[in-house]
Design a protein around this motif. Structure first.
Motif, mmCIF file in Angstrom:
data_model
loop_
_atom_site.group_PDB
_atom_site.id
_atom_site.type_symbol
_atom_site.label_atom_id
_atom_site.label_comp_id
_atom_site.label_asym_id
_atom_site.label_seq_id
_atom_site.Cartn_x
_atom_site.Cartn_y
_atom_site.Cartn_z
ATOM 1 N N SER A 294 0.841 -1.199 0.000
ATOM 2 C CA SER A 294 0.000 0.000 0.000
ATOM 3 C C SER A 294 0.870 1.240 0.000
ATOM 4 N N LYS A 295 0.924 1.924 -1.134
ATOM 5 C CA LYS A 295 1.713 3.155 -1.214
ATOM 6 C C LYS A 295 0.868 4.398 -0.955
ATOM 7 N N LYS A 296 -0.353 4.410 -1.518
ATOM 8 C CA LYS A 296 -1.214 5.586 -1.355
ATOM 9 C C LYS A 296 -2.437 5.269 -0.505
ATOM 10 N N ALA A 297 -3.102 4.197 -0.857
ATOM 11 C CA ALA A 297 -4.309 3.811 -0.120
ATOM 12 C C ALA A 297 -4.177 2.393 0.388
ATOM 13 N N TYR A 298 -4.944 2.071 1.392
ATOM 14 C CA TYR A 298 -4.889 0.739 1.989
ATOM 15 C C TYR A 298 -5.354 -0.309 0.982
ATOM 16 N N GLN A 299 -4.578 -1.347 0.794
ATOM 17 C CA GLN A 299 -4.925 -2.426 -0.100
ATOM 18 C C GLN A 299 -5.034 -3.726 0.700
ATOM 19 N N PRO A 300 -6.218 -4.286 0.807
ATOM 20 C CA PRO A 300 -6.369 -5.526 1.563
ATOM 21 C C PRO A 300 -5.740 -6.696 0.811
#
Length: 351
Positions: A294-300
């Motif tokens: 996750s660089k910008k937004a949370y990635q599940p």
């Protein structure tokens, strides 16, 4: 490789079983000379239990002098059991090669450096003149003196040390050359390793975020691992030779033998090696991919079995290369041995 090894093995003659302490199958000695050698070496074995054995053969066939001597030594179990105090002098007539094969128990005494000097300074000059008995007689006498006389052994070592000294200016030149050699290879290998490992992390990141399908994952994983493997020889080869050189300078008598290290490696070493490989190619990249997913937004964490994200695939695994778009990758009876053994120590020569 299997076919070549099979042909090599099938074409190799049987190694002789020795029944005499001096066996002249190549008729390099006269009968009286052979008898003298047998009397000399038998008397020494009786007195000390050390077995110095001489064997002459006509040809090595497809074999090397090192392997032939090693096989003869161990097949006949030269030296005494639990002492390994045997020594074999093998001479191949038509190949014009010979070797001093030293048992494990005598290796600290007759070091590779000692055996090499005996071959170079004593035996080879006589063999070039056709004086085989004289060469063997003088060589065995020198070996006996080294075994029996620690003071003479120290003097012998001092001579070798003096001969092997490298001038200071030569050491500087060698150091500069090695530094450049190691530096160039490591930088080149490091660049390839970085690119390949970055791609490997991207593969794992795509898998755990569902942008790379489970079906496509193995193929991209193999290609990425291949790139990393290509880089390793560039990094490890110069380091390997540097370790060999340093060990030779530290231990003047005997250089580090990588083949013996492999031979003597324990099962625990193999387990640690496999664990290291698993961490390098699986666990490490997976951990990094999980942390950096996750660089910008949370990635599940999620998985996609068949469908891959086209944008992700185009950006990272396009036909033009990896994420930078600048590189591309593709994959493609009177005598018998006493139960001793040899670890491969000794030296070889030719005339």
């Amino acid at each position: 490789m299997i076919i070549v090894c099979f042909q090599y093995a099938s074409g190799q003659e049987d190694y002789p079983i020795l029944t005499e302490i001096a066996t002249d199958n190549a008729t390099l000695f006269s009968e009286s000379e052979t008898l003298k050698l047998r009397e000399k070496l038998t008397a020494y074995e009786t007195e000390t239990s050390h077995q110095i054995v001489v064997l002459t053969i006509n040809s090595l066939g497809n074999d090397t002098v090192e392997n032939y001597a090693y096989q003869v030594f161990n097949n006949n179990q030269l030296g005494q059991k639990n002492k390994d105090n045997g020594l074999l002098i093998l001479i191949a007539k038509t190949d014009r090669k010979f070797r001093i094969e030293v048992g494990k128990g005598l290796e600290p005494i007759i070091t590779d450096a000692f055996a090499s000097r005996i071959i170079r300074e004593i035996m080879t000059p006589k063999f070039k003149e056709g004086l085989f008995y004289e060469g063997v007689d003088l060589g065995t006498s020198e070996i006996i003196k080294l075994i029996d006389n620690p003071k003479y052994r120290d003097e012998f070592a001092q001579i070798i040390e003096e001969e092997g000294k490298i001038p200071f200016w030569a050491k500087i030149l060698i150091g500069i050359f090695l530094t450049l050699f190691i530096g160039i290879f490591i930088v080149a290998g490091g660049a390839i390793f970085y690119t390949g490992y970055k791609r490997l992390i991207t593969v794992f990141r795509g898998l755990i975020t569902g942008k790379l399908s489970v079906v496509s994952f193995p193929f991209l994983l193999i290609s990425s691992v291949f790139v990393v493997l290509v880089s390793l020889p560039f990094i490890l080869t110069p380091l390997f030779f540097a370790v060999i050189l340093i060990s030779t300078q530290i231990n003047k008598d005997k250089a580090l033998d990588p083949f013996k290290l492999i031979e003597n490696a324990s099962s625990e070493s193999l387990i640690y090696f496999l664990i290291s490989i698993g961490f390098l190619f699986i666990i490490g990249p997976l951990i990094i991919a999980f942390i950096t997913r996750s660089k910008k937004a949370y990635q599940p964490v999620k998985f996609s079995f068949l469908k891959s994200d086209k944008t992700f695939m185009s950006k990272n695994f396009s036909s033009r290369g990896v994420s930078s778009g600048r590189s591309s990758y593709s994959s493609s009876s009177s005598f018998s041995g006493g139960g001793g053994s040899s670890g491969g120590g000794g030296a070889s020569g030719s005339w």
